[in-house]
Design a protein around this motif. Structure first.
Motif, PDB file in Angstrom:
ATOM      1  N   ARG A   1       7.194 -13.761   2.007  1.00 56.35           N
ATOM      2  CA  ARG A   1       7.623 -12.647   2.849  1.00 56.35           C
ATOM      3  C   ARG A   1       7.084 -11.323   2.321  1.00 56.35           C
ATOM      4  O   ARG A   1       6.566 -10.502   3.070  1.00 56.35           O
ATOM      5  CB  ARG A   1       9.150 -12.598   2.915  1.00 56.35           C
ATOM      6  CG  ARG A   1       9.669 -11.488   3.828  1.00 56.35           C
ATOM      7  CD  ARG A   1      11.146 -11.180   3.629  1.00 56.35           C
ATOM      8  NE  ARG A   1      11.338 -10.653   2.280  1.00 56.35           N
ATOM      9  CZ  ARG A   1      12.193 -11.173   1.396  1.00 56.35           C
ATOM     10  NH1 ARG A   1      12.935 -12.212   1.713  1.00 56.35           N
ATOM     11  NH2 ARG A   1      12.310 -10.647   0.190  1.00 56.35           N
ATOM     12  N   ASP A   2       7.188 -11.126   1.021  1.00 58.53           N
ATOM     13  CA  ASP A   2       6.734  -9.867   0.433  1.00 58.53           C
ATOM     14  C   ASP A   2       5.217  -9.704   0.533  1.00 58.53           C
ATOM     15  O   ASP A   2       4.718  -8.606   0.799  1.00 58.53           O
ATOM     16  CB  ASP A   2       7.185  -9.768  -1.019  1.00 58.53           C
ATOM     17  CG  ASP A   2       8.694  -9.617  -1.151  1.00 58.53           C
ATOM     18  OD1 ASP A   2       9.357  -9.266  -0.143  1.00 58.53           O
ATOM     19  OD2 ASP A   2       9.211  -9.870  -2.251  1.00 58.53           O
TER      20      ASP A   2
ATOM     21  N   ARG B   1       3.255 -10.984   2.871  1.00 59.58           N
ATOM     22  CA  ARG B   1       2.950 -10.704   4.279  1.00 59.58           C
ATOM     23  C   ARG B   1       3.351  -9.275   4.635  1.00 59.58           C
ATOM     24  O   ARG B   1       2.678  -8.614   5.422  1.00 59.58           O
ATOM     25  CB  ARG B   1       3.670 -11.698   5.205  1.00 59.58           C
ATOM     26  CG  ARG B   1       3.189 -13.128   5.065  1.00 59.58           C
ATOM     27  CD  ARG B   1       1.712 -13.284   5.415  1.00 59.58           C
ATOM     28  NE  ARG B   1       0.919 -13.240   4.209  1.00 59.58           N
ATOM     29  CZ  ARG B   1      -0.390 -13.043   4.128  1.00 59.58           C
ATOM     30  NH1 ARG B   1      -1.119 -12.854   5.190  1.00 59.58           N
ATOM     31  NH2 ARG B   1      -1.024 -13.021   2.994  1.00 59.58           N
ATOM     32  N   ARG B   2       4.445  -8.809   4.067  1.00 53.57           N
ATOM     33  CA  ARG B   2       4.869  -7.436   4.327  1.00 53.57           C
ATOM     34  C   ARG B   2       3.817  -6.453   3.812  1.00 53.57           C
ATOM     35  O   ARG B   2       3.470  -5.486   4.494  1.00 53.57           O
ATOM     36  CB  ARG B   2       6.213  -7.169   3.658  1.00 53.57           C
ATOM     37  CG  ARG B   2       6.762  -5.795   3.964  1.00 53.57           C
ATOM     38  CD  ARG B   2       8.128  -5.591   3.371  1.00 53.57           C
ATOM     39  NE  ARG B   2       9.105  -6.366   4.122  1.00 53.57           N
ATOM     40  CZ  ARG B   2      10.115  -7.016   3.568  1.00 53.57           C
ATOM     41  NH1 ARG B   2      10.297  -6.996   2.274  1.00 53.57           N
ATOM     42  NH2 ARG B   2      10.954  -7.694   4.319  1.00 53.57           N
TER      43      ARG B   2
ATOM     44  N   TYR C   1       1.644  -3.925   6.056  1.00 52.63           N
ATOM     45  CA  TYR C   1       1.711  -2.482   5.844  1.00 52.63           C
ATOM     46  C   TYR C   1       0.324  -1.875   5.641  1.00 52.63           C
ATOM     47  O   TYR C   1      -0.029  -0.883   6.256  1.00 52.63           O
ATOM     48  CB  TYR C   1       2.601  -2.162   4.642  1.00 52.63           C
ATOM     49  CG  TYR C   1       2.668  -0.683   4.355  1.00 52.63           C
ATOM     50  CD1 TYR C   1       3.475   0.141   5.125  1.00 52.63           C
ATOM     51  CD2 TYR C   1       1.912  -0.114   3.342  1.00 52.63           C
ATOM     52  CE1 TYR C   1       3.542   1.506   4.886  1.00 52.63           C
ATOM     53  CE2 TYR C   1       1.962   1.247   3.096  1.00 52.63           C
ATOM     54  CZ  TYR C   1       2.776   2.046   3.869  1.00 52.63           C
ATOM     55  OH  TYR C   1       2.822   3.393   3.634  1.00 52.63           O
TER      56      TYR C   1
ATOM     57  N   ALA D   1       9.931  -0.294   2.396  1.00 46.39           N
ATOM     58  CA  ALA D   1      10.659  -1.522   2.083  1.00 46.39           C
ATOM     59  C   ALA D   1      12.147  -1.239   1.881  1.00 46.39           C
ATOM     60  O   ALA D   1      12.998  -2.005   2.328  1.00 46.39           O
ATOM     61  CB  ALA D   1      10.071  -2.181   0.840  1.00 46.39           C
TER      62      ALA D   1
ATOM     63  N   GLU E   1      13.625  -0.837   5.274  1.00 45.24           N
ATOM     64  CA  GLU E   1      13.747  -2.127   5.954  1.00 45.24           C
ATOM     65  C   GLU E   1      14.934  -2.909   5.447  1.00 45.24           C
ATOM     66  O   GLU E   1      15.662  -3.512   6.222  1.00 45.24           O
ATOM     67  CB  GLU E   1      12.486  -2.969   5.728  1.00 45.24           C
ATOM     68  CG  GLU E   1      11.372  -2.643   6.642  1.00 45.24           C
ATOM     69  CD  GLU E   1      10.264  -3.652   6.527  1.00 45.24           C
ATOM     70  OE1 GLU E   1      10.466  -4.726   5.935  1.00 45.24           O
ATOM     71  OE2 GLU E   1       9.196  -3.378   7.042  1.00 45.24           O
TER      72      GLU E   1
ATOM     73  N   GLY F   1      12.588  -6.977   9.676  1.00 39.09           N
ATOM     74  CA  GLY F   1      11.507  -7.628   8.960  1.00 39.09           C
ATOM     75  C   GLY F   1      10.227  -7.674   9.764  1.00 39.09           C
ATOM     76  O   GLY F   1       9.455  -8.601   9.658  1.00 39.09           O
TER      77      GLY F   1
ATOM     78  N   LEU G   1       7.432  -6.129   9.639  1.00 38.50           N
ATOM     79  CA  LEU G   1       6.127  -5.832   9.057  1.00 38.50           C
ATOM     80  C   LEU G   1       5.400  -7.035   8.472  1.00 38.50           C
ATOM     81  O   LEU G   1       4.369  -6.890   7.872  1.00 38.50           O
ATOM     82  CB  LEU G   1       6.276  -4.787   7.943  1.00 38.50           C
ATOM     83  CG  LEU G   1       6.430  -3.372   8.428  1.00 38.50           C
ATOM     84  CD1 LEU G   1       6.532  -2.443   7.231  1.00 38.50           C
ATOM     85  CD2 LEU G   1       5.265  -2.951   9.285  1.00 38.50           C
ATOM     86  N   TYR G   2       5.934  -8.209   8.610  1.00 40.00           N
ATOM     87  CA  TYR G   2       5.241  -9.337   8.008  1.00 40.00           C
ATOM     88  C   TYR G   2       4.994 -10.438   9.031  1.00 40.00           C
ATOM     89  O   TYR G   2       5.630 -10.503  10.065  1.00 40.00           O
ATOM     90  CB  TYR G   2       6.005  -9.880   6.795  1.00 40.00           C
ATOM     91  CG  TYR G   2       7.354 -10.457   7.095  1.00 40.00           C
ATOM     92  CD1 TYR G   2       7.496 -11.802   7.358  1.00 40.00           C
ATOM     93  CD2 TYR G   2       8.485  -9.657   7.088  1.00 40.00           C
ATOM     94  CE1 TYR G   2       8.734 -12.335   7.617  1.00 40.00           C
ATOM     95  CE2 TYR G   2       9.718 -10.197   7.344  1.00 40.00           C
ATOM     96  CZ  TYR G   2       9.840 -11.535   7.608  1.00 40.00           C
ATOM     97  OH  TYR G   2      11.073 -12.071   7.866  1.00 40.00           O
TER      98      TYR G   2
END
Length: 74
Positions: free
Chosen positions: A25-26, A28-29, A33, A55, A58, A64, A66-67
């Motif tokens: 997840r992080d 992809r975020r 971004y 972040a 969010e 969520g 942004l990913y």
């Protein structure tokens, strides 16, 4: 490009984390971004600080958006 670096990190390290879903997840975020084609050499300290601020916002809103999912779908 940041997308290539994120994919390589995932394949070599991230998928083996005990919290791999969070790592994915992080990653992809971050890609969402900065954009898939952003060069790592173009990521400045100020850009990282802005991403950290986003972040935090969010997490507070539960958004969520942004990913991307693992299959590349938004």
């Amino acid at each position: 490009m940041i997308n290539d670096a994120a994919d390589r990190y995932w394949n070599e390290v991230g998928q083996y984390h005990s919290g791999a879903d969070n790592t994915w997840r992080d990653l992809r975020r971050l890609v969402g971004y900065f954009g898939e084609t952003k060069l790592l050499t173009e990521v400045t300290d100020d850009a990282v600080a802005s991403a950290q601020d986003l972040a935090k916002q969010e997490r507070g809103s539960g958004n969520g958006a942004l990913y991307l999912q693992r299959d590349g779908q938004s």
